[in-house]
Design a protein around this motif. Structure first.
Motif, PDB file in Angstrom:
ATOM      1  N   ARG A 101       6.993  -2.090  -2.892  1.00  0.00           N
ATOM      2  CA  ARG A 101       5.980  -3.012  -3.398  1.00  0.00           C
ATOM      3  C   ARG A 101       6.572  -4.397  -3.647  1.00  0.00           C
ATOM      4  N   GLY A 102       7.808  -4.422  -4.166  1.00  0.00           N
ATOM      5  CA  GLY A 102       8.455  -5.715  -4.368  1.00  0.00           C
ATOM      6  C   GLY A 102       8.690  -6.450  -3.059  1.00  0.00           C
TER       7      GLY A 102
ATOM      8  N   THR B  91       0.823  -1.209   0.000  1.00  0.00           N
ATOM      9  CA  THR B  91       0.000   0.000   0.000  1.00  0.00           C
ATOM     10  C   THR B  91       0.855   1.256   0.000  1.00  0.00           C
ATOM     11  N   ILE B  92       1.892   1.268   0.864  1.00  0.00           N
ATOM     12  CA  ILE B  92       2.764   2.441   0.905  1.00  0.00           C
ATOM     13  C   ILE B  92       3.536   2.590  -0.397  1.00  0.00           C
ATOM     14  N   GLY B  93       3.957   1.463  -0.995  1.00  0.00           N
ATOM     15  CA  GLY B  93       4.686   1.537  -2.250  1.00  0.00           C
ATOM     16  C   GLY B  93       3.845   2.042  -3.399  1.00  0.00           C
ATOM     17  N   GLY B  94       2.513   1.940  -3.289  1.00  0.00           N
ATOM     18  CA  GLY B  94       1.649   2.424  -4.366  1.00  0.00           C
ATOM     19  C   GLY B  94       1.212   3.862  -4.217  1.00  0.00           C
ATOM     20  N   THR B  95       1.719   4.569  -3.214  1.00  0.00           N
ATOM     21  CA  THR B  95       1.334   5.973  -3.012  1.00  0.00           C
ATOM     22  C   THR B  95       2.247   6.948  -3.712  1.00  0.00           C
ATOM     23  N   GLY B  96       3.234   6.475  -4.441  1.00  0.00           N
ATOM     24  CA  GLY B  96       4.129   7.355  -5.174  1.00  0.00           C
ATOM     25  C   GLY B  96       5.282   7.897  -4.356  1.00  0.00           C
ATOM     26  N   VAL B  97       5.574   7.284  -3.224  1.00  0.00           N
ATOM     27  CA  VAL B  97       6.701   7.747  -2.410  1.00  0.00           C
ATOM     28  C   VAL B  97       8.003   7.315  -3.078  1.00  0.00           C
TER      29      VAL B  97
END
Length: 249
Positions: free
Chosen positions: A192-193, A179-185
């Motif tokens: 995400r990996g 979820t955090i990896g999909g926020t554009g950070v």
């Protein structure tokens, strides 16, 4: 000679008799005091002699108990050292003979226990029996792990629960990373990996935890059946979390 002339002689005689009686009384008093002092000194000397004999007897018993304890400790240490030498591995076999004890001059000056036979040790120190028992348990754990007993039957129903719990925690961590990896950070693809990789290992994450608990708490080994039960609980929990995560995304 008249009666009046004999009166001074009678008075002097009475005075001498009185003085003799007083001297006799003082002599008797002093003799009684000397006799009492002698009796008290003799009783005190007898008591001190009895205490010295008791201390000498206690010292002899202490020395015998200490010598017996030293022999027991040496035999146990030699037995443990021989077991360690017979273990597998080149580094273990190259231990050599039992090392010599440290010289007395290099040892710290500590108070000796009153009764060495009970295995007591000076303050802030552990007794040799406790140290040898700890060494024996470590040798049994590290050198001969295959000899450990199997997991008790009452613990088997808890293995799926342990696997499910650890898998659920790993799944929650994985979903959070995704979820955090999909926020554009920054570093989002890497997060995400890591999250998807955590999803993959989540079903089996409970196996090392279950093995550690069985080893530390129950002093047993986790066999194939226990691993299968732990994996079963982890797979069910990970599947449910994956389905829930896929439904929300």
């Amino acid at each position: 000679m008249t009666t009046r002339d004999r009166q001074p002689i009678g008075r002097d005689y009475q005075l001498m008799v009185s003085a003799l009686a007083e001297a006799t009384r003082r002599r008797d008093t002093e003799l009684g005091g000397a006799e009492q002092a002698y009796q008290e000194s003799a009783a005190q000397a007898a008591g001190e002699l009895a205490r010295a004999e008791g201390d000498a007897l206690s010292a002899d018993r202490w020395a015998g108990a200490a010598a017996a304890q030293v022999l027991d400790v040496d035999r146990e240490a030699a037995r443990l050292w021989e077991e360690l030498r017979r273990a597998r591995g080149l580094r273990v076999r190259a231990l050599g003979e039992v090392p010599e004890p440290a010289p007395m001059e290099t040892l710290p000056r500590v108070a000796l226990p009153r009764n060495p036979a009970d295995g007591s040790a000076p303050p802030n120190q552990e007794s040799p029996k406790i140290l040898l028992a700890r060494a024996a348990s470590r040798i049994d754990v590290t050198v001969r792990p295959a000899a450990r007993r199997a997991l008790p039957r009452w613990a088997l129903p808890f293995l799926p629960l342990v696997g499910a719990l650890i898998a659920a925690l790993a799944g929650l961590v994985a979903s959070g990373l995704v979820t955090i990896g999909g926020t554009g950070v920054w570093g989002g693809p890497l997060l995400r990996g890591l999250g998807w990789l955590t999803f993959l290992v989540a079903p089996s994450a409970g196996v090392p935890v279950a093995a550690l608990l069985a080893h530390r708490r129950l002093e047993a080994r986790l066999d194939i059946g226990g691993i299968g039960l732990t994996l079963l609980g982890g797979m069910i929990a990970a599947t449910l979390l994956s389905l829930a995560f896929a439904a929300t995304h």
